[in-house]
Write an enzyme that holds these catalytic residues in place. Structure first.
Site, PDB file in Angstrom:
ATOM      1  CG  ASP A 190      -7.910  -2.543  -2.226  1.00  0.00           C
ATOM      2  OD1 ASP A 190      -8.444  -1.659  -1.523  1.00  0.00           O
ATOM      3  OD2 ASP A 190      -6.699  -2.824  -2.166  1.00  0.00           O
ATOM      4  CG  HIS A 236      -6.195  -1.887   1.233  1.00  0.00           C
ATOM      5  ND1 HIS A 236      -5.566  -1.688   0.023  1.00  0.00           N
ATOM      6  CD2 HIS A 236      -5.483  -1.178   2.140  1.00  0.00           C
ATOM      7  CE1 HIS A 236      -4.526  -0.897   0.188  1.00  0.00           C
ATOM      8  NE2 HIS A 236      -4.458  -0.564   1.466  1.00  0.00           N
ATOM      9  CB  SER A 261      -0.965  -0.036   1.180  1.00  0.00           C
ATOM     10  OG  SER A 261      -1.961   0.955   1.057  1.00  0.00           O
TER      11      SER A 261
END
Length: 374
Positions: free
Chosen positions: A212, A241, A147
């Site tokens: 996500d 996610h 991320s």
């Protein structure tokens, strides 16, 4: 322009867990460092590393005697080492690699305040520690960015030409693109991964969940399209996610990738010393938003802790034009996932049991209404 800069900084913030999930203490017998609130392991070194920006970051180095490669792992936005510790140990064990993880400036027990440019200095300091303290060669290093961690990962990868490989886990195209469907790069944007990925010369594996709701899967797909050395990506059907480690194909595909790059003996052109030639891509604004306390942690042993508000980026035109040819390409297969795999990762190791998703809104505009998750 200062108003635009302040606005961008206000909308993107870093959310280190508060209070930190661990402490660092000095052992009386060996005068070495250890972390509290995590299992003590003989194969884990705890370190404090100075950065060129004057801060001191905490890192862990997990050793595997069977390893040939070393992963340098940059975690997500709302995590610290205490929460990632068990996952790091399991990845080292099951992938047969050494692994260094570190806390960004202002995270965990690292000093200072988190900013974009501090994270660049942080990963560089961790990399230099691998080289200078542990004698790791550049060509034996795999950079892993999750991320927000894809930002420092790609910044460093764009400046090292002999890296063995790069893994991007739920990566972002840029900070601004997470929040708004912009089609161009603005000078005040942060973590301009979309501009740096073409500079990476190493094989790149992209992993992203199709569901996500924090960083849309189109981010991962577009970054994969821009790679100069593509490896078969993993689009985890039904993956969100924070839960990709729960799917059996996650560790299976990672093992396959590690095995492939481990067997690769291709040498790259001499890279020379680490330089700052990536600065032209770093015209982003450092984000110094007020740190928000993280109070929604339910389990210190969760896997991914980088979390959410539904911030959708639209699918780029490049992705739309690709759909007609995507079906016949092995490298873009979406892997179906049985429902049971979401609740168990026994094959990944008994110590990693389940993930409890947090509901910290890592990418939501500052001041917007927070939406919890059941």
């Amino acid at each position: 322009m200062g108003g635009v800069t302040s606005s961008m900084a206000a909308k993107f913030a870093f959310f280190p867990p508060t209070p930190p999930s661990y402490r660092v203490v000095v052992t009386t017998d060996s005068n070495s460092l250890r972390m509290t609130d995590v299992p003590e392991r003989g194969n884990v070194d705890v370190l404090k590393i100075k950065t060129k920006r004057g801060t001191e970051i905490v890192a862990v180095y997990v050793k595997n005697p069977a390893s040939k490669l070393t992963i340098l792992y940059s975690h997500g936005n709302a995590a610290d080492l205490g929460q990632m510790y068990e996952l790091f140990c399991q990845l080292s064990l099951h992938l047969r690699v050494n692994l260094m993880g570190y806390d960004y400036t202002g995270y965990g027990r690292s000093s200072g305040k988190p900013t974009e440019h501090n994270t660049y200095a942080d990963i560089e300091a961790a990399y230099r520690c691998l080289v200078e303290t542990y004698g790791v060669n550049e060509e034996d290093v795999i950079l892993y960015g999750q991320s927000v961690g894809s930002g420092p990962t790609l910044d460093l990868a764009s400046r090292l030409s002999r890296l063995r490989a790069v893994v991007l886990h739920s990566p972002i195209l840029s900070g601004l693109r997470v929040m708004y469907p912009v089609k161009r790069t603005y000078w005040f944007d942060i973590y301009k991964n979309i501009d740096k990925i073409p500079l990476v010369r190493s094989p790149v594996l992209v992993i992203h969940g199709t569901e996500d709701d924090v960083v849309d899967c189109s981010h991962g797909k577009q970054l994969w399209e821009l790679c100069s050395d593509k490896y078969e990506p993993l689009w985890i059907k039904g993956g969100n996610h924070c839960d990709l480690e729960l799917f059996p194909e996650y560790i299976r595909h990672l093992k396959k990738f590690i095995s492939a790059v481990e067997k690769s003996d291709r040498l790259k052109s001499l890279s020379g010393p680490l330089t700052d030639n990536g600065d032209k891509h770093r015209m982003s604004t450092d984000c110094r938003d007020k740190h928000r306390p993280s109070t929604d942690w339910l389990d210190n042993s969760r896997l991914s802790t980088d979390c959410r508000d539904k911030s959708r980026s639209s699918v780029d035109r490049r992705e739309k034009s690709k759909k007609n040819t995507e079906t016949g390409r092995r490298s873009t297969n979406t892997i179906d996932q049985p429902e049971k795999a979401r609740n168990s990762i026994d094959r990944f190791g008994g110590m990693v049991r389940s993930a409890v998703l947090c509901n910290i809104d890592c990418f939501r505009p500052h001041g917007s209404t927070r939406v919890g998750r059941s």
